[in-house]
Design a protein around this motif. Structure first.
Motif, PDB file in Angstrom:
ATOM      1  N   ASN A 149       0.862  -1.174   0.000  1.00  0.00           N
ATOM      2  CA  ASN A 149       0.000   0.000   0.000  1.00  0.00           C
ATOM      3  C   ASN A 149       0.909   1.237   0.000  1.00  0.00           C
ATOM      4  OD1 ASN A 149       0.582   0.746   2.833  1.00  0.00           O
ATOM      5  ND2 ASN A 149      -0.529  -1.146   3.316  1.00  0.00           N
ATOM      6  N   LEU A 150       0.308   2.402  -0.019  1.00  0.00           N
ATOM      7  CA  LEU A 150       1.132   3.607  -0.171  1.00  0.00           C
ATOM      8  C   LEU A 150       2.012   3.891   1.040  1.00  0.00           C
ATOM      9  CD1 LEU A 150      -0.273   6.200   1.488  1.00  0.00           C
ATOM     10  CD2 LEU A 150      -1.921   5.998  -0.375  1.00  0.00           C
ATOM     11  N   HIS A 151       1.766   3.158   2.135  1.00  0.00           N
ATOM     12  CA  HIS A 151       2.621   3.314   3.313  1.00  0.00           C
ATOM     13  C   HIS A 151       3.802   2.347   3.317  1.00  0.00           C
ATOM     14  CE1 HIS A 151      -0.427   5.897   4.894  1.00  0.00           C
ATOM     15  NE2 HIS A 151      -1.315   4.944   4.997  1.00  0.00           N
TER      16      HIS A 151
ATOM     17  N   LEU B 232       2.270   9.867  -5.453  1.00  0.00           N
ATOM     18  CA  LEU B 232       3.303  10.261  -4.489  1.00  0.00           C
ATOM     19  C   LEU B 232       4.676   9.834  -4.989  1.00  0.00           C
ATOM     20  CD1 LEU B 232       1.396   9.003  -1.340  1.00  0.00           C
ATOM     21  CD2 LEU B 232       1.706  11.381  -2.011  1.00  0.00           C
TER      22      LEU B 232
ATOM     23  N   VAL C 103       4.643   7.244   2.230  1.00  0.00           N
ATOM     24  CA  VAL C 103       4.347   8.194   3.304  1.00  0.00           C
ATOM     25  C   VAL C 103       3.939   7.391   4.540  1.00  0.00           C
ATOM     26  CG1 VAL C 103       2.841  10.050   4.067  1.00  0.00           C
ATOM     27  CG2 VAL C 103       3.657   9.991   1.710  1.00  0.00           C
TER      28      VAL C 103
ATOM     29  N   SER D 246       2.199   6.260   7.802  1.00  0.00           N
ATOM     30  CA  SER D 246       0.869   6.471   8.381  1.00  0.00           C
ATOM     31  C   SER D 246       0.969   7.314   9.642  1.00  0.00           C
ATOM     32  CB  SER D 246       0.236   5.122   8.734  1.00  0.00           C
ATOM     33  OG  SER D 246      -0.917   5.319   9.526  1.00  0.00           O
ATOM     34  N   GLY D 247       0.100   8.325   9.740  1.00  0.00           N
ATOM     35  CA  GLY D 247       0.076   9.173  10.923  1.00  0.00           C
ATOM     36  C   GLY D 247      -0.260   8.409  12.191  1.00  0.00           C
TER      37      GLY D 247
ATOM     38  N   ILE E 164      -3.035  16.718  11.791  1.00  0.00           N
ATOM     39  CA  ILE E 164      -1.680  16.458  11.300  1.00  0.00           C
ATOM     40  C   ILE E 164      -1.321  17.536  10.290  1.00  0.00           C
ATOM     41  CG2 ILE E 164      -0.208  14.825  10.068  1.00  0.00           C
ATOM     42  CD1 ILE E 164      -1.920  12.579  11.169  1.00  0.00           C
TER      43      ILE E 164
ATOM     44  N   SER F 162       3.218  15.781   6.731  1.00  0.00           N
ATOM     45  CA  SER F 162       3.527  14.356   6.710  1.00  0.00           C
ATOM     46  C   SER F 162       4.969  14.124   7.164  1.00  0.00           C
ATOM     47  CB  SER F 162       3.292  13.781   5.310  1.00  0.00           C
ATOM     48  OG  SER F 162       3.983  14.533   4.350  1.00  0.00           O
TER      49      SER F 162
ATOM     50  N   PHE G 210      -6.999  11.454   5.912  1.00  0.00           N
ATOM     51  CA  PHE G 210      -7.448  11.852   7.233  1.00  0.00           C
ATOM     52  C   PHE G 210      -7.404  13.377   7.363  1.00  0.00           C
ATOM     53  CE2 PHE G 210      -5.701  13.270  11.258  1.00  0.00           C
ATOM     54  CZ  PHE G 210      -6.605  12.776  12.167  1.00  0.00           C
ATOM     55  N   ALA G 211      -8.369  13.955   8.052  1.00  0.00           N
ATOM     56  CA  ALA G 211      -8.343  15.394   8.304  1.00  0.00           C
ATOM     57  C   ALA G 211      -8.176  15.709   9.794  1.00  0.00           C
ATOM     58  CB  ALA G 211      -9.617  16.043   7.772  1.00  0.00           C
TER      59      ALA G 211
ATOM     60  N   LYS H 131      -1.018  17.266  -2.153  1.00  0.00           N
ATOM     61  CA  LYS H 131       0.418  17.233  -1.908  1.00  0.00           C
ATOM     62  C   LYS H 131       0.794  16.222  -0.841  1.00  0.00           C
ATOM     63  CE  LYS H 131       1.148  22.028  -3.244  1.00  0.00           C
ATOM     64  NZ  LYS H 131       1.469  23.371  -2.776  1.00  0.00           N
ATOM     65  N   THR H 132      -0.085  16.013   0.108  1.00  0.00           N
ATOM     66  CA  THR H 132       0.260  15.090   1.201  1.00  0.00           C
ATOM     67  C   THR H 132      -0.915  14.176   1.511  1.00  0.00           C
ATOM     68  OG1 THR H 132      -0.530  16.558   2.923  1.00  0.00           O
ATOM     69  CG2 THR H 132       1.785  16.785   2.275  1.00  0.00           C
ATOM     70  N   TYR H 133      -0.595  13.076   2.105  1.00  0.00           N
ATOM     71  CA  TYR H 133      -1.600  12.124   2.584  1.00  0.00           C
ATOM     72  C   TYR H 133      -1.240  11.859   4.042  1.00  0.00           C
ATOM     73  CZ  TYR H 133      -2.633  10.614  -2.234  1.00  0.00           C
ATOM     74  OH  TYR H 133      -2.981  10.532  -3.545  1.00  0.00           O
ATOM     75  N   ALA H 134      -1.336  12.867   4.861  1.00  0.00           N
ATOM     76  CA  ALA H 134      -0.760  12.753   6.201  1.00  0.00           C
ATOM     77  C   ALA H 134      -1.107  11.432   6.871  1.00  0.00           C
ATOM     78  CB  ALA H 134      -1.213  13.912   7.064  1.00  0.00           C
ATOM     79  N   LEU H 135      -2.372  11.132   6.962  1.00  0.00           N
ATOM     80  CA  LEU H 135      -2.747   9.853   7.559  1.00  0.00           C
ATOM     81  C   LEU H 135      -3.521   9.091   6.499  1.00  0.00           C
ATOM     82  CD1 LEU H 135      -2.749   8.056  10.046  1.00  0.00           C
ATOM     83  CD2 LEU H 135      -4.873   9.109  10.727  1.00  0.00           C
ATOM     84  N   GLY H 136      -2.816   8.588   5.519  1.00  0.00           N
ATOM     85  CA  GLY H 136      -3.463   7.834   4.465  1.00  0.00           C
ATOM     86  C   GLY H 136      -4.277   6.728   5.073  1.00  0.00           C
ATOM     87  N   GLU H 137      -5.294   6.315   4.400  1.00  0.00           N
ATOM     88  CA  GLU H 137      -6.216   5.363   4.995  1.00  0.00           C
ATOM     89  C   GLU H 137      -6.122   3.999   4.334  1.00  0.00           C
ATOM     90  OE1 GLU H 137      -9.869   7.730   6.765  1.00  0.00           O
ATOM     91  OE2 GLU H 137     -10.029   7.367   4.635  1.00  0.00           O
ATOM     92  N   ASN H 138      -5.059   3.762   3.627  1.00  0.00           N
ATOM     93  CA  ASN H 138      -4.995   2.497   2.916  1.00  0.00           C
ATOM     94  C   ASN H 138      -5.034   1.311   3.849  1.00  0.00           C
ATOM     95  OD1 ASN H 138      -4.730   3.918   0.560  1.00  0.00           O
ATOM     96  ND2 ASN H 138      -3.216   2.514  -0.261  1.00  0.00           N
TER      97      ASN H 138
END
Lengths: 149, 152
Positions: free
Chosen positions: A43-45, A56, A60, A62-63, A92, A95, B79-80, B144-151
């Motif tokens: 996955n993208l993470h 991307l 990136v 995951s937060g 957040i 990133s 995520f927001a 530009k960013t996917y701070a807390l991507g949800e994948n």
């Protein structure tokens, strides 16, 4: 819980341990269970191609990973009461890349006696090695009378 | 349960629940993730099993974990903001159930926003963690960013 939190003056800043966010630990978070048939899940993470497909240039993190640093730190500060009344609100602002070093911090904002105990409110954040905030928010927990004594 | 894409879900709609068991191995995998080896997550206390680290429950509670989550081709989500409330400890060895209910949807600056509640309960039906989450949908390549991507 931390006795410091009960005795500290308002405005005091507490700092958790700084940790470097490595690829191995990012994969452990976002790659699925270690004993899955295929690991890590792509996955993208975890996977550059999956990240590229999402537009991307790199994976990136995951937060949830550094929110985990923050919540673990709040458990250290509040102790077991956190699991019964912990409240956390976060955003957040930016990133995080693999290799960054992150540190959770908290500032004591208020300490109020309430019917159910002593309510402590903190502003919280996670900052990177340059001091840039990568997570910001607030946390609170009401300590029962026995814990606050 | 539902055939809608995630961004088509409206207030009141629910994603299909997820159930999972937290084994000692899985819990310790997440301790490794966040380098947190507090004994409360490794050793039982007062005759109870070790506690599940909150990061594991957080990881399992975005709506993308739902078996019914479907993202439309060419769309991404991010995520927001998040408001979490911990109401009971979760224990290693327990089975947990996560439910997701959409509470609001709206558009802002060309993006679709979706608010939802994720509720994690244990096998006794006790609430462990409630999260009020806000997220956005967008066309891939436009952020530009996917701070807390949800994948998944």
């Amino acid at each position: 819980m931390s006795a410091d939190l009960l005795q500290a003056p308002l405005g005091q800043v507490f700092a958790g341990r700084a940790r470097q966010l490595t690829l191995a630990r990012a994969l452990a978070l976002s790659g699925g269970p270690f004993d899955a048939e295929v690991w890590p899940a792509k996955n993208l993470h975890t996977d550059l191609n999956a990240a590229n497909d999402a537009g991307l240039s790199e994976i990136v993190v995951s937060g949830t990973q550094w929110e985990g640093y923050l919540v673990g730190f709040l458990v250290e500060l509040f102790g077991m009461p956190w699991f019964g009344c912990g409240e956390l609100e976060i955003k957040i602002p930016r990133s995080v890349r693999i290799g960054e070093s992150l540190q959770p911090k908290a500032r004591l904002e208020s300490r109020e006696a309430q019917a159910g105990g002593l309510r402590l409110a903190l502003s919280v954040w996670v900052e990177n090695q340059d001091g840039a905030q990568v997570m910001v928010g607030s946390a609170a927990c009401t300590l029962p009378p026995a814990a606050a004594a | 349960m539902n055939e809608k894409f995630a961004h088509e879900m409206k207030a009141g709609d629910q994603y299909e629940p997820l159930e999972f068991v937290v084994t000692s191995d899985l819990n310790q995998q997440f301790l490794y993730c966040v380098e947190d080896y507090n004994p409360i997550y490794l050793d039982g206390r007062n005759g109870m099993p070790p506690l599940v680290h909150p990061v594991l429950l957080m990881h399992m509670s975005p709506r993308t974990r739902s078996p019914s989550y479907r993202q439309a081709p060419g769309m991404g989500s991010a995520f927001a903001r998040d408001r979490s409330r911990y109401t009971n400890p979760g224990y290693v060895g327990s089975r947990f159930r996560v439910t997701w209910t959409v509470t609001n949807t709206y558009e802002q600056r060309g993006k679709i926003y979706q608010d939802y509640v994720a509720l994690v309960q244990d096998e006794r039906g006790a609430d462990i963690l409630r999260r009020d989450l806000a997220s956005t949908f967008f066309m891939l390549g436009k952020v530009k960013t996917y701070a807390l991507g949800e994948n998944k």
